[in-house]
Design an enzyme around this catalytic site. Structure first.
Site, PDB file in Angstrom:
ATOM      1  N   ASP A 167      -7.169   3.466  -7.482  1.00  0.00           N
ATOM      2  CA  ASP A 167      -8.342   3.872  -6.509  1.00  0.00           C
ATOM      3  C   ASP A 167      -8.808   5.076  -6.517  1.00  0.00           C
ATOM      4  O   ASP A 167      -8.586   6.085  -5.939  1.00  0.00           O
ATOM      5  CB  ASP A 167      -8.010   3.535  -5.010  1.00  0.00           C
TER       6      ASP A 167
ATOM      7  N   ASP B 191      -5.158  -8.269   5.194  1.00  0.00           N
ATOM      8  CA  ASP B 191      -4.034  -7.150   5.644  1.00  0.00           C
ATOM      9  C   ASP B 191      -4.248  -7.535   7.419  1.00  0.00           C
ATOM     10  O   ASP B 191      -3.304  -7.773   7.893  1.00  0.00           O
ATOM     11  CB  ASP B 191      -3.949  -5.922   5.162  1.00  0.00           C
TER      12      ASP B 191
ATOM     13  N   GLY C  68      -9.901  -2.773   7.971  1.00  0.00           N
ATOM     14  CA  GLY C  68      -9.614  -2.723   9.448  1.00  0.00           C
ATOM     15  C   GLY C  68     -10.548  -3.806  10.047  1.00  0.00           C
ATOM     16  O   GLY C  68     -11.236  -4.685   9.409  1.00  0.00           O
TER      17      GLY C  68
ATOM     18  N   ASP D 120      -1.066  -1.563  -3.986  1.00  0.00           N
ATOM     19  CA  ASP D 120      -2.708  -1.567  -3.268  1.00  0.00           C
ATOM     20  C   ASP D 120      -3.074  -0.369  -3.152  1.00  0.00           C
ATOM     21  O   ASP D 120      -2.584   0.523  -2.533  1.00  0.00           O
ATOM     22  CB  ASP D 120      -2.569  -2.442  -2.078  1.00  0.00           C
ATOM     23  N   HIS D 121      -4.245   0.169  -3.460  1.00  0.00           N
ATOM     24  CA  HIS D 121      -4.791   1.419  -3.465  1.00  0.00           C
ATOM     25  C   HIS D 121      -3.907   2.559  -3.830  1.00  0.00           C
ATOM     26  O   HIS D 121      -3.797   3.563  -2.818  1.00  0.00           O
ATOM     27  CB  HIS D 121      -5.184   1.477  -1.995  1.00  0.00           C
TER      28      HIS D 121
ATOM     29  N   SER E  44       0.918  -1.193   0.244  1.00  0.00           N
ATOM     30  CA  SER E  44      -0.071   0.010  -0.175  1.00  0.00           C
ATOM     31  C   SER E  44       0.844   1.212  -0.123  1.00  0.00           C
ATOM     32  O   SER E  44       1.973   1.201  -0.046  1.00  0.00           O
ATOM     33  CB  SER E  44      -0.959  -0.067   1.326  1.00  0.00           C
TER      34      SER E  44
ATOM     35  N   HIS F 257     -11.919  -6.431  -1.177  1.00  0.00           N
ATOM     36  CA  HIS F 257     -11.098  -5.822  -0.173  1.00  0.00           C
ATOM     37  C   HIS F 257     -11.753  -5.935   1.262  1.00  0.00           C
ATOM     38  O   HIS F 257     -13.014  -6.326   1.396  1.00  0.00           O
ATOM     39  CB  HIS F 257     -11.000  -4.381  -0.711  1.00  0.00           C
ATOM     40  N   GLY F 258     -10.896  -5.613   2.123  1.00  0.00           N
ATOM     41  CA  GLY F 258     -11.505  -5.680   3.496  1.00  0.00           C
ATOM     42  C   GLY F 258     -11.951  -7.037   3.969  1.00  0.00           C
ATOM     43  O   GLY F 258     -13.025  -6.954   4.772  1.00  0.00           O
ATOM     44  N   SER F 259     -11.232  -8.089   3.695  1.00  0.00           N
ATOM     45  CA  SER F 259     -11.724  -9.362   3.804  1.00  0.00           C
ATOM     46  C   SER F 259     -11.434 -10.078   5.270  1.00  0.00           C
ATOM     47  O   SER F 259     -11.804 -11.157   5.466  1.00  0.00           O
ATOM     48  CB  SER F 259     -11.359 -10.131   2.601  1.00  0.00           C
TER      49      SER F 259
END
Length: 286
Positions: free
Chosen positions: A104, A232, A181, A82-83, A50, A208-210
């Site tokens: 993004d 992450d 998060g 990433d992003h 990121s 994302h955000g998994s």
């Protein structure tokens, strides 16, 4: 083995109906954990950095560590931005040797997101670098890019079709109820929306955000067309949790190897578990 584009990994995943794990790396131990887990599971893997990781470690260090890991590996490895939130940063990563980039532009108006993403694709595609776009906001915080729950919105399927047609991206990150998060409760994914998006765009979908999503929900998302799953937070939790435990047991320990080594092993186990969850074990094409 040199880096491969994420698009190549996702084509294989599409043919066989699994998802490839994309794991964020911030330091040497996590890079080592990612490659060790992928080797143990005989799985293709995406290492991703990121903006925060690049700022912390430096783009040269991130690229060099990932390149060493890929060179000594028997499994396919991609290095992905990433992003990325600016055209300039994306170009820096392409020049540094990343094999895949994400722009993004989800906070931008649709047409502006399309315009910049199209610029990224025009530069990356000729040099063999794959491109991920994003449409719809994913709540939470990613490297200080905050999206409140009230501001967050789900990806519109028709806009997704238009976006993909206009940009030619290789994969699309969508907002269907995940968050960056830690979750405050159990996330509820909009699977019908996911299926509709997949019907209209016909390219690999990225989730994302998994980290906090229950296993069965991940499996259902994969069944409905998700081919790249980002992790992450779970890695950070395992890594830092182990560091805290070791120092709590021996506050006088000053050997970083005795602290970071076990933390690395904890990260390996989390990553291996995720690879199995995604159906990616044994899918390496070395």
């Amino acid at each position: 083995m040199s880096f491969v584009p994420v698009s190549a990994l996702l084509r294989e995943a599409e043919r066989e109906g699994y998802a490839v794990g994309a794991f964020n790396c911030n330091n040497m131990e996590i890079v080592q954990a990612i490659i060790t887990a992928a080797e143990a599971e005989k799985a293709p893997v995406i290492m991703q950095a990121s903006q925060g990781a690049i700022k912390y470690a430096g783009i040269e260090y991130i690229t060099a560590m990932a390149r060493v890991a890929a060179a000594s590996s028997q499994v396919p490895v991609a290095l992905h931005l990433d992003h990325g939130t600016s055209f300039e940063q994306v170009i820096r990563c392409v020049r540094a040797g990343f094999s895949s980039v994400m722009f993004d532009g989800s906070k931008l108006p649709l047409e502006q997101n399309i315009a910049v993403t199209r610029q990224v694709t025009a530069v990356a595609r000729p040099v063999g670098v794959s491109v991920e776009g994003e449409l719809g906001k994913i709540s939470g915080t990613e490297d200080h890019i905050a999206v409140s729950e009230a501001e967050a919105y789900f990806t519109d399927p028709e806009e997704a079709r238009y976006f993909v047609e206009q940009t030619g991206v290789d994969s699309l990150a969508v907002a269907i109820g995940t968050a960056h998060g830690r979750y405050k409760g159990e996330p509820k994914l909009d699977f019908e929306r996911l299926s509709r998006i997949r019907e209209l765009v016909r390219i690999p979908i990225v989730l994302h955000g998994s980290s906090g999503v229950p296993g069965e929900a991940i499996r259902e998302a994969v069944r409905r067309g998700v081919r790249k799953v980002n992790i992450d937070t779970n890695i950070r939790e395992a890594f830092v949790g182990t560091v805290r435990q070791i120092l709590a047991e021996d506050a006088d320990e000053i050997d970083p190897r005795k602290v970071l080594g076990p933390a690395r092993e904890a990260a390996v186990e989390v990553i291996r578990e995720k690879i199995r969850l995604f159906g990616c074990s044994g899918k390496a094409r070395g």
